[in-house]
Design a protein around this motif. Structure first.
Motif, PDB file in Angstrom:
ATOM      1  N   VAL A 134      47.497  14.436   9.179  1.00  0.00           N
ATOM      2  CA  VAL A 134      48.128  13.439   8.315  1.00  0.00           C
ATOM      3  C   VAL A 134      47.107  12.786   7.396  1.00  0.00           C
ATOM      4  CG1 VAL A 134      49.245  11.171   8.343  1.00  0.00           C
ATOM      5  CG2 VAL A 134      50.063  12.981   9.859  1.00  0.00           C
ATOM      6  N   VAL A 135      45.938  12.443   7.934  1.00  0.00           N
ATOM      7  CA  VAL A 135      44.897  11.822   7.109  1.00  0.00           C
ATOM      8  C   VAL A 135      44.441  12.780   6.023  1.00  0.00           C
ATOM      9  CG1 VAL A 135      42.526  10.936   7.113  1.00  0.00           C
ATOM     10  CG2 VAL A 135      44.134  10.213   8.890  1.00  0.00           C
ATOM     11  N   ASP A 144      38.578  18.781   2.057  1.00  0.00           N
ATOM     12  CA  ASP A 144      38.546  20.074   2.745  1.00  0.00           C
ATOM     13  C   ASP A 144      38.722  19.935   4.254  1.00  0.00           C
ATOM     14  OD1 ASP A 144      37.805  21.808   0.409  1.00  0.00           O
ATOM     15  OD2 ASP A 144      36.039  20.508   0.412  1.00  0.00           O
ATOM     16  N   ILE A 145      38.104  18.892   4.809  1.00  0.00           N
ATOM     17  CA  ILE A 145      38.050  18.718   6.262  1.00  0.00           C
ATOM     18  C   ILE A 145      38.303  17.254   6.582  1.00  0.00           C
ATOM     19  CG2 ILE A 145      36.539  18.840   8.314  1.00  0.00           C
ATOM     20  CD1 ILE A 145      34.907  20.986   6.777  1.00  0.00           C
ATOM     21  N   CYS A 146      38.941  17.008   7.701  1.00  0.00           N
ATOM     22  CA  CYS A 146      39.041  15.652   8.232  1.00  0.00           C
ATOM     23  C   CYS A 146      38.475  15.640   9.642  1.00  0.00           C
ATOM     24  CB  CYS A 146      40.480  15.165   8.244  1.00  0.00           C
ATOM     25  SG  CYS A 146      40.685  13.536   9.021  1.00  0.00           S
ATOM     26  N   LEU A 147      37.587  14.692   9.907  1.00  0.00           N
ATOM     27  CA  LEU A 147      37.051  14.487  11.251  1.00  0.00           C
ATOM     28  C   LEU A 147      37.111  12.998  11.577  1.00  0.00           C
ATOM     29  CD1 LEU A 147      35.577  15.423  13.847  1.00  0.00           C
ATOM     30  CD2 LEU A 147      33.417  15.005  12.640  1.00  0.00           C
ATOM     31  N   LEU A 148      37.795  12.664  12.661  1.00  0.00           N
ATOM     32  CA  LEU A 148      37.867  11.290  13.144  1.00  0.00           C
ATOM     33  C   LEU A 148      37.266  11.234  14.543  1.00  0.00           C
ATOM     34  CD1 LEU A 148      41.554  10.606  12.022  1.00  0.00           C
ATOM     35  CD2 LEU A 148      39.459  10.059  10.766  1.00  0.00           C
ATOM     36  N   TYR A 185      31.314  20.490   0.335  1.00  0.00           N
ATOM     37  CA  TYR A 185      32.634  20.286   0.925  1.00  0.00           C
ATOM     38  C   TYR A 185      32.920  18.786   1.001  1.00  0.00           C
ATOM     39  CZ  TYR A 185      32.294  25.180   2.445  1.00  0.00           C
ATOM     40  OH  TYR A 185      32.166  26.543   2.474  1.00  0.00           O
ATOM     41  N   TYR A 186      34.190  18.444   0.892  1.00  0.00           N
ATOM     42  CA  TYR A 186      34.588  17.039   0.944  1.00  0.00           C
ATOM     43  C   TYR A 186      35.261  16.757   2.286  1.00  0.00           C
ATOM     44  CZ  TYR A 186      33.416  17.131  -3.956  1.00  0.00           C
ATOM     45  OH  TYR A 186      32.726  17.278  -5.145  1.00  0.00           O
ATOM     46  N   VAL A 187      34.643  15.858   3.039  1.00  0.00           N
ATOM     47  CA  VAL A 187      35.067  15.582   4.408  1.00  0.00           C
ATOM     48  C   VAL A 187      35.608  14.157   4.492  1.00  0.00           C
ATOM     49  CG1 VAL A 187      34.373  15.539   6.826  1.00  0.00           C
ATOM     50  CG2 VAL A 187      33.286  17.152   5.236  1.00  0.00           C
ATOM     51  N   GLY A 188      36.833  14.035   4.957  1.00  0.00           N
ATOM     52  CA  GLY A 188      37.437  12.725   5.141  1.00  0.00           C
ATOM     53  C   GLY A 188      37.162  12.185   6.534  1.00  0.00           C
ATOM     54  N   ASP A 218      39.773   3.188  -0.053  1.00  0.00           N
ATOM     55  CA  ASP A 218      40.438   1.896   0.156  1.00  0.00           C
ATOM     56  C   ASP A 218      41.865   2.101   0.677  1.00  0.00           C
ATOM     57  OD1 ASP A 218      40.616  -0.874   0.196  1.00  0.00           O
ATOM     58  OD2 ASP A 218      41.425  -0.988  -1.837  1.00  0.00           O
ATOM     59  N   TYR A 219      41.990   2.969   1.654  1.00  0.00           N
ATOM     60  CA  TYR A 219      43.285   3.336   2.227  1.00  0.00           C
ATOM     61  C   TYR A 219      43.112   3.293   3.744  1.00  0.00           C
ATOM     62  CZ  TYR A 219      47.726   6.073   2.256  1.00  0.00           C
ATOM     63  OH  TYR A 219      49.017   6.515   2.412  1.00  0.00           O
ATOM     64  N   LYS A 220      43.668   2.293   4.384  1.00  0.00           N
ATOM     65  CA  LYS A 220      43.478   2.128   5.824  1.00  0.00           C
ATOM     66  C   LYS A 220      44.143   3.264   6.589  1.00  0.00           C
ATOM     67  CE  LYS A 220      43.063  -2.902   5.673  1.00  0.00           C
ATOM     68  NZ  LYS A 220      41.603  -2.839   5.713  1.00  0.00           N
ATOM     69  N   LEU A 221      43.458   3.745   7.622  1.00  0.00           N
ATOM     70  CA  LEU A 221      44.024   4.830   8.414  1.00  0.00           C
ATOM     71  C   LEU A 221      45.361   4.443   9.027  1.00  0.00           C
ATOM     72  CD1 LEU A 221      41.184   6.047   7.998  1.00  0.00           C
ATOM     73  CD2 LEU A 221      41.281   6.843  10.352  1.00  0.00           C
ATOM     74  N   ARG A 222      45.487   3.186   9.424  1.00  0.00           N
ATOM     75  CA  ARG A 222      46.763   2.726   9.970  1.00  0.00           C
ATOM     76  C   ARG A 222      47.871   2.856   8.931  1.00  0.00           C
ATOM     77  NH1 ARG A 222      46.075  -2.498   9.818  1.00  0.00           N
ATOM     78  NH2 ARG A 222      44.882  -2.604  11.755  1.00  0.00           N
ATOM     79  N   ASN A 223      47.574   2.494   7.687  1.00  0.00           N
ATOM     80  CA  ASN A 223      48.580   2.586   6.632  1.00  0.00           C
ATOM     81  C   ASN A 223      48.940   4.039   6.328  1.00  0.00           C
ATOM     82  OD1 ASN A 223      48.526  -0.168   6.485  1.00  0.00           O
ATOM     83  ND2 ASN A 223      47.281  -0.268   4.638  1.00  0.00           N
TER      84      ASN A 223
END
Length: 235
Positions: free
Chosen positions: A73-74, A91-95, A179-182, A207-212
């Motif tokens: 989703v992120v 490209d990638i998301c890592l939390l 690569y662009y990693v979120g 400027d986008y909260k993960l909760r939002n």
């Protein structure tokens, strides 16, 4: 006149200690805030979607249902913003698994669930990393032995704890490619020892909260989906 002594004593605050005047004031305050509280509770508890199964952090092949959902989703919602602002895709998301503080129970899904899952004020940050740093990211992931939410990146963990078949968005990893990693702002600053993020060539704060992001996702679907797939294969 000179101050020579200061004395103090503990005054326990109990219901019995309240005077009639204080009770009257408390009721006045309660009457004032009740409409606001009711409005907030109504907003938080309004049904946004349905979750057909409980999503939790139980790890299978270093993945969890709630972690996969969060990362996917992120990446999806973050990319929509990133494309508009920078004409680039994530490209990638890592939390971090520790940042997920609640399950998503089977049944009605509300904004309150979003606050329970993501109670912190973390915002989405995108960091430009070279392929060599993606290798460091993977090595960290394997060494941590934790189901950190991951999307856009697939690989096989071999028996010797090295990675093979590394793909980014379905394409082989290129070591000198950007690569662009979120991720979230806490991890972007090296939180949880993710020091590879500090080697980024550029950082974009969306400027986008993960909760939002999570709540916006709930609002956009009727059924919440999550999957255990082959993004990570453990030999």
């Amino acid at each position: 006149m000179h101050l020579n002594t200061i004395k103090g004593k503990q005054l326990p605050v109990t219901e019995n200690a309240l005077t009639p005047a204080t009770n009257a004031l408390s009721q006045e305050i309660e009457n004032y805030i009740t409409p606001y509280r009711d409005r907030i509770n109504n907003d938080l508890d309004s049904v946004l979607a349905i979750c057909p199964i409980t999503l939790d952090k139980k790890a299978v092949n270093m993945q969890s249902t709630i972690g996969n959902m969060m990362a996917d989703v992120v990446l999806q919602f973050g990319t929509a913003v990133f494309e508009k602002r920078e004409n680039k895709q994530i490209d990638i998301c890592l939390l971090n698994s520790g940042g997920i503080r609640a399950i998503l129970p089977k049944g009605n899904v509300t904004s309150r669930n979003g606050f329970e899952i993501m109670p912190f004020e973390n915002s989405l940050v995108v960091i430009a990393l070279r392929g060599v740093q993606i290798q460091e990211l993977i090595s960290y992931f394997i060494s941590e032995k934790s189901a950190h939410p991951l999307s856009g990146l697939t690989f096989t963990i071999k028996k010797d704890k090295t990675a093979a078949n590394i793909l980014v968005q379905g394409q082989p990893l290129v070591l000198d490619k950007l690569y662009y990693v979120g991720t979230n702002d806490y991890l972007a600053n090296g939180g949880d020892n993710m020091n590879f993020f500090k080697k980024g060539e550029h950082t974009y704060d969306l400027d986008y909260k993960l909760r939002n992001i999570l709540i916006d996702y709930f609002k956009s679907v009727s059924i919440v989906t999550a999957k255990q797939d082959n993004r990570i294969i453990v030999e």
